[in-house]
Design a protein around this motif. Sequence first.
Motif, PDB file in Angstrom:
ATOM      1  N   TYR A   4      29.863  32.175   7.344  1.00  0.00           N
ATOM      2  CA  TYR A   4      29.582  32.956   6.133  1.00  0.00           C
ATOM      3  C   TYR A   4      28.130  33.439   6.142  1.00  0.00           C
ATOM      4  O   TYR A   4      27.856  34.625   5.916  1.00  0.00           O
ATOM      5  CB  TYR A   4      29.878  32.099   4.899  1.00  0.00           C
ATOM      6  N   LEU A   7      27.699  36.147   8.792  1.00  0.00           N
ATOM      7  CA  LEU A   7      28.289  37.427   8.396  1.00  0.00           C
ATOM      8  C   LEU A   7      27.439  38.137   7.345  1.00  0.00           C
ATOM      9  O   LEU A   7      27.297  39.363   7.376  1.00  0.00           O
ATOM     10  CB  LEU A   7      29.716  37.225   7.889  1.00  0.00           C
ATOM     11  N   GLU A  13      28.196  41.783   5.853  1.00  0.00           N
ATOM     12  CA  GLU A  13      29.581  41.807   5.376  1.00  0.00           C
ATOM     13  C   GLU A  13      29.666  40.876   4.168  1.00  0.00           C
ATOM     14  O   GLU A  13      29.343  39.711   4.259  1.00  0.00           O
ATOM     15  CB  GLU A  13      30.524  41.340   6.491  1.00  0.00           C
ATOM     16  N   SER A  17      33.957  37.892   4.025  1.00  0.00           N
ATOM     17  CA  SER A  17      33.287  36.604   4.241  1.00  0.00           C
ATOM     18  C   SER A  17      33.353  35.728   2.999  1.00  0.00           C
ATOM     19  O   SER A  17      33.519  34.514   3.094  1.00  0.00           O
ATOM     20  CB  SER A  17      31.830  36.815   4.664  1.00  0.00           C
ATOM     21  N   LYS A  18      33.268  36.344   1.828  1.00  0.00           N
ATOM     22  CA  LYS A  18      33.350  35.572   0.585  1.00  0.00           C
ATOM     23  C   LYS A  18      34.760  34.997   0.411  1.00  0.00           C
ATOM     24  O   LYS A  18      34.928  33.858  -0.018  1.00  0.00           O
ATOM     25  CB  LYS A  18      32.969  36.425  -0.615  1.00  0.00           C
ATOM     26  N   TRP A  60      41.982  35.653   6.975  1.00  0.00           N
ATOM     27  CA  TRP A  60      40.662  36.273   6.860  1.00  0.00           C
ATOM     28  C   TRP A  60      39.935  36.305   8.205  1.00  0.00           C
ATOM     29  O   TRP A  60      39.264  37.286   8.532  1.00  0.00           O
ATOM     30  CB  TRP A  60      39.802  35.547   5.816  1.00  0.00           C
ATOM     31  N   LEU A  64      38.667  39.666   9.986  1.00  0.00           N
ATOM     32  CA  LEU A  64      37.278  39.841  10.415  1.00  0.00           C
ATOM     33  C   LEU A  64      37.199  40.260  11.886  1.00  0.00           C
ATOM     34  O   LEU A  64      36.352  41.075  12.259  1.00  0.00           O
ATOM     35  CB  LEU A  64      36.476  38.555  10.184  1.00  0.00           C
ATOM     36  N   TYR A  69      33.966  42.495  12.922  1.00  0.00           N
ATOM     37  CA  TYR A  69      32.857  41.670  12.446  1.00  0.00           C
ATOM     38  C   TYR A  69      32.703  40.424  13.313  1.00  0.00           C
ATOM     39  O   TYR A  69      31.643  39.813  13.338  1.00  0.00           O
ATOM     40  CB  TYR A  69      33.053  41.267  10.987  1.00  0.00           C
TER      41      TYR A  69
END
Length: 104
Positions: A4, A7, A13, A17-18, A60, A64, A69
Amino acid sequence: MNLYKYLLKEKKEFILSKQLVRSGTSIGANVAEAICAISKKDFTAKMYIAYKECSESLYWIELLHETEYLDKKAFDSIWNQCKELHKILSSITKSSEERIETLA
C-alpha cells in the motif's frame, strides 16, 4: 501495508490500493476475532469472512497487475503468498464446518 505504501508513494495509485489495504487487513482482523470466538460456529463464521476477504484481496492484486501498477515479479510474489493463505483459510473453514456438522 508495505505494498500500500509503495503504491501510494511510487505509483501514485490511491483507489485500488485503498481497497486492497481494507480487504487485506480485514483478513488478519477476522482471524484475530476467530481466535477469541465464543463458539465453534462463531469461529467458523469469522474464518469464513477472512477467507472471503482473502478472495477479494486476490481480485485487487490481479487488477493492480492488469493495470500495470504491479510488475510480473511483484505480482507473482504477492499473488503466490495470498493464494497460499487462501488455501489455508479454505482448509480451516472446511474442517470447522465438518466439526460443526458432526456435533449437530
